[in-house]
Design a protein around this motif. Structure first.
Motif, mmCIF file in Angstrom:
data_model
loop_
_atom_site.group_PDB
_atom_site.id
_atom_site.type_symbol
_atom_site.label_atom_id
_atom_site.label_comp_id
_atom_site.label_asym_id
_atom_site.label_seq_id
_atom_site.Cartn_x
_atom_site.Cartn_y
_atom_site.Cartn_z
ATOM 1 N N VAL A 11 1.133 4.088 -3.117
ATOM 2 C CA VAL A 11 0.864 5.517 -2.929
ATOM 3 C C VAL A 11 2.066 6.343 -3.371
ATOM 4 C CG1 VAL A 11 0.512 7.314 -1.174
ATOM 5 C CG2 VAL A 11 -0.871 5.242 -1.129
ATOM 6 N N ALA A 23 -11.908 7.600 2.353
ATOM 7 C CA ALA A 23 -12.865 6.793 1.587
ATOM 8 C C ALA A 23 -13.580 5.786 2.486
ATOM 9 C CB ALA A 23 -12.148 6.077 0.441
ATOM 10 N N ILE A 24 -12.842 5.158 3.377
ATOM 11 C CA ILE A 24 -13.443 4.202 4.311
ATOM 12 C C ILE A 24 -14.418 4.920 5.237
ATOM 13 C CG2 ILE A 24 -12.964 2.662 6.269
ATOM 14 C CD1 ILE A 24 -10.286 1.974 4.773
ATOM 15 N N SER A 49 -3.104 3.032 -6.673
ATOM 16 C CA SER A 49 -2.919 3.949 -5.560
ATOM 17 C C SER A 49 -4.250 4.478 -5.032
ATOM 18 C CB SER A 49 -2.032 5.120 -6.013
ATOM 19 O OG SER A 49 -1.862 6.023 -4.948
ATOM 20 N N CYS A 50 -4.336 4.562 -3.739
ATOM 21 C CA CYS A 50 -5.515 5.148 -3.091
ATOM 22 C C CYS A 50 -5.002 5.995 -1.922
ATOM 23 C CB CYS A 50 -6.467 4.064 -2.617
ATOM 24 S SG CYS A 50 -8.009 4.717 -1.975
ATOM 25 N N ASN A 53 -6.058 8.549 -0.365
ATOM 26 C CA ASN A 53 -7.026 9.001 0.641
ATOM 27 C C ASN A 53 -7.889 7.845 1.129
ATOM 28 O OD1 ASN A 53 -6.175 11.714 0.379
ATOM 29 N ND2 ASN A 53 -7.365 11.872 -1.502
ATOM 30 N N SER A 54 -7.285 6.700 1.353
ATOM 31 C CA SER A 54 -8.055 5.508 1.710
ATOM 32 C C SER A 54 -8.800 5.665 3.031
ATOM 33 C CB SER A 54 -7.156 4.278 1.746
ATOM 34 O OG SER A 54 -6.109 4.466 2.675
ATOM 35 N N SER A 83 0.834 -1.210 0.000
ATOM 36 C CA SER A 83 0.000 0.000 0.000
ATOM 37 C C SER A 83 0.861 1.250 0.000
ATOM 38 C CB SER A 83 -0.929 0.018 1.215
ATOM 39 O OG SER A 83 -1.845 -1.035 1.146
#
Length: 147
Positions: free
Chosen positions: A56, A131-132, A124-125, A127-128, A52
């Protein structure tokens, strides 16, 4: 080249050799994401958290999945990226300087390097957490869970 996760005992043995001026052996890095950000290429296991962070940061990586994890999930994690040309995989059973060094050279070919960086963006995420949070908030508004 910065080597970490090889264990303190082996790290100390290698550090005593001091044969290579371009290699630094460290037993533990407290701010690994900061060091990763400064890296051009990473050689790493394929654990979910590490992957992860790498995704990113868009850092080309050679993953060496641990074969000793449940359901071979590290290999499966890395394979998803390799299938999209976002990383390279070197299985532990094949790991040696004769396989690693040519793979490193390949990763530093301009077209390969740029392709991996670009393809990593698909995974890539950054701002995970947000988002969650938003998804949980939606579920709460739908009253799916009782108090």
């Amino acid at each position: 080249l910065l080597c970490q996760a090889i264990g303190i005992t082996y790290g100390e043995k290698l550090d005593k050799k001091k044969e290579y001026k371009n290699v630094k052996i460290v037993p533990f890095i407290y701010e690994l994401p900061r060091v990763m950000k400064m890296s051009d290429l990473i050689v790493s296991r394929a654990g979910a958290s590490t992957m992860s962070e790498i995704m990113v940061l868009d850092i080309p990586t050679i993953f060496i999945p641990s074969p000793y994890v449940t359901n071979n999930h590290q290999y499966k994690n890395a394979k998803a990226l390799e299938d999209k040309k976002a990383c390279k995989i070197l299985e532990e059973k094949d790991f040696c300087k004769e396989t690693l060094l040519p793979l490193i050279d390949d990763c530093f070919k301009k077209e390969v390097y740029n392709e991996m960086r670009e393809n990593l963006k698909e995974f890539s995420c950054p701002n995970s957490a947000e988002a969650i949070y938003k998804e949980v908030e939606k579920l709460m508004k739908q009253n799916l869970y009782e108090k």
